[in-house]
Design a protein around this motif. Structure first.
Motif, mmCIF file in Angstrom:
data_model
loop_
_atom_site.group_PDB
_atom_site.id
_atom_site.type_symbol
_atom_site.label_atom_id
_atom_site.label_comp_id
_atom_site.label_asym_id
_atom_site.label_seq_id
_atom_site.Cartn_x
_atom_site.Cartn_y
_atom_site.Cartn_z
ATOM 1 N N ALA A 139 0.812 -1.015 -0.118
ATOM 2 C CA ALA A 139 -0.006 -0.128 -0.006
ATOM 3 C C ALA A 139 0.625 1.313 -0.036
ATOM 4 C CB ALA A 139 -0.854 -0.124 1.275
ATOM 5 N N GLY A 140 2.133 1.059 0.043
ATOM 6 C CA GLY A 140 2.898 2.269 -0.309
ATOM 7 C C GLY A 140 3.479 2.837 1.274
ATOM 8 N N TYR A 141 3.370 2.104 2.290
ATOM 9 C CA TYR A 141 3.857 2.619 3.599
ATOM 10 C C TYR A 141 5.348 2.205 3.641
ATOM 11 C CZ TYR A 141 -1.012 3.433 5.012
ATOM 12 O OH TYR A 141 -2.217 3.917 5.199
ATOM 13 N N GLN A 142 6.053 3.090 4.596
ATOM 14 C CA GLN A 142 7.388 2.502 5.098
ATOM 15 C C GLN A 142 6.907 1.880 6.099
ATOM 16 O OE1 GLN A 142 10.582 3.739 3.749
ATOM 17 N NE2 GLN A 142 9.531 5.231 2.284
ATOM 18 N N VAL A 143 7.916 0.715 6.425
ATOM 19 C CA VAL A 143 7.881 -0.473 7.273
ATOM 20 C C VAL A 143 9.231 -0.427 7.755
ATOM 21 C CG1 VAL A 143 7.582 -2.734 7.727
ATOM 22 C CG2 VAL A 143 6.011 -1.449 6.354
ATOM 23 N N VAL A 144 9.443 -0.387 9.142
ATOM 24 C CA VAL A 144 10.378 -0.731 10.178
ATOM 25 C C VAL A 144 10.059 -1.942 10.889
ATOM 26 C CG1 VAL A 144 12.159 -0.240 11.838
ATOM 27 C CG2 VAL A 144 11.039 1.499 10.403
ATOM 28 N N ILE A 145 10.512 -3.251 10.806
ATOM 29 C CA ILE A 145 10.211 -4.388 11.614
ATOM 30 C C ILE A 145 11.137 -4.898 12.256
ATOM 31 C CG2 ILE A 145 10.678 -5.974 9.350
ATOM 32 C CD1 ILE A 145 8.299 -7.582 10.127
ATOM 33 N N SER A 146 10.871 -5.461 13.269
ATOM 34 C CA SER A 146 11.752 -5.880 14.312
ATOM 35 C C SER A 146 11.378 -7.287 15.102
ATOM 36 C CB SER A 146 11.894 -4.829 15.432
ATOM 37 O OG SER A 146 10.545 -4.883 16.287
ATOM 38 N N ASN A 147 12.332 -8.034 15.630
ATOM 39 C CA ASN A 147 11.777 -9.171 16.351
ATOM 40 C C ASN A 147 12.961 -9.393 17.683
ATOM 41 O OD1 ASN A 147 14.351 -10.114 15.221
ATOM 42 N ND2 ASN A 147 13.498 -11.782 14.109
#
Length: 267
Positions: free
Chosen positions: A24-32
């Protein structure tokens, strides 16, 4: 400019949210919990709109912070880092899995999202995108106006935060209905009519496991906002409270256990 979605948890649910967000065009910062270096392959899948970071990175960057983690780990979240953040609570209470059980949840003294809100005191928690599996979270998404577009519920105490989450959910492929406050979010918790089953295809009897898996991975039937509202309004509080594996489609449980045994589930 699109918002940034911070995702805490890079398991099956976190990955699904990340795929929806970047599409959808969002920036994403993903973590675990394993660290950014463990997410190298996922970053190749997601492309340039996504980056891996620490949990603190995801929280700091997110205009919306998704909690795609087991409810049992909520107390490990750095509560002070969430001050002022809109939090999309995707956790669910499954007291029969593992050793996490709380008498206050079992007695219905508060909902699981109220528990999360209590820990994240300075945040604005919104329950949502929690009531369907990771497969159908992606497979059921449809653009605005599509006849097959389906509906997801949200609940929360902050009207502005609910508006923010609503816009995000709509952008990634779903209509939205408001199920009320966090205290009323029991209406959309596990073992309620709007939880899981409306979003999966019917599996006829007599299929082989392979055939059932293939059919299960198809999109479910669309649920209109009117139909979703009826399910929510007619809900009675489950007893006992909390989800069970028996309350999920057997083929979903089989797929989850298959992936878990292969050690592909990253928290």
């Amino acid at each position: 400019m699109k918002q940034t979605i911070g995702i805490v948890g890079a398991g099956l649910v976190g990955k699904a949210v990340a795929h929806l967000a970047v599409a959808a065009g969002y920036q994403v910062v993903i973590s675990n919990s394993r660290g950014p270096e463990s997410l190298f392959e996922l970053m190749k899948e997601l492309g340039p709109l996504a980056r891996a970071g620490s949990v603190e990175d995801a929280i700091a960057a997110g205009d919306i912070v998704s909690l795609a983690i087991p409810l049992a780990t909520f107390e490990s979240l750095p509560a002070d880092k969430f001050a002022g953040k809109v939090v999309l609570d995707q956790t669910n209470y499954y007291p029969g899995l593992g050793d996490f059980r709380r008498a206050d949840l079992d007695r219905g003294e508060l909902t699981s999202s109220e528990l999360v809100q209590r820990h994240l005191r300075g945040a604005k928690v919104v329950k949502g995108v929690h009531n369907l599996g990771w497969h159908h979270m992606q497979y059921n998404a449809r653009p605005q106006g599509d006849a097959e577009r389906t509906t997801l519920p949200i609940a929360g105490d902050d009207a502005t935060a609910k508006e923010t989450v609503t816009r995000f959910v709509q952008a990634v492929g779903y209509d939205v209905v408001d199920a009320g406050s966090l205290a009323e979010s029991w209406r959309i918790e596990p073992n309620t009519p709007i939880y899981f089953w409306p979003y999966v295809p019917a599996i006829p009897a007599g299929l082989t496991e392979r055939e059932a898996k293939r059919l299960y991975l198809q999109p479910g039937k669309p649920l209109s906002p009117v139909a979703a509202r009826k399910l929510i309004d007619s809900t009675q509080r489950p007893s006992p409270i909390g989800g069970t594996l028996q309350g999920l489609p057997p083929i979903h449980v089989a797929l989850f256990l298959e992936l878990a045994s292969a050690d592909t589930v990253q928290r």
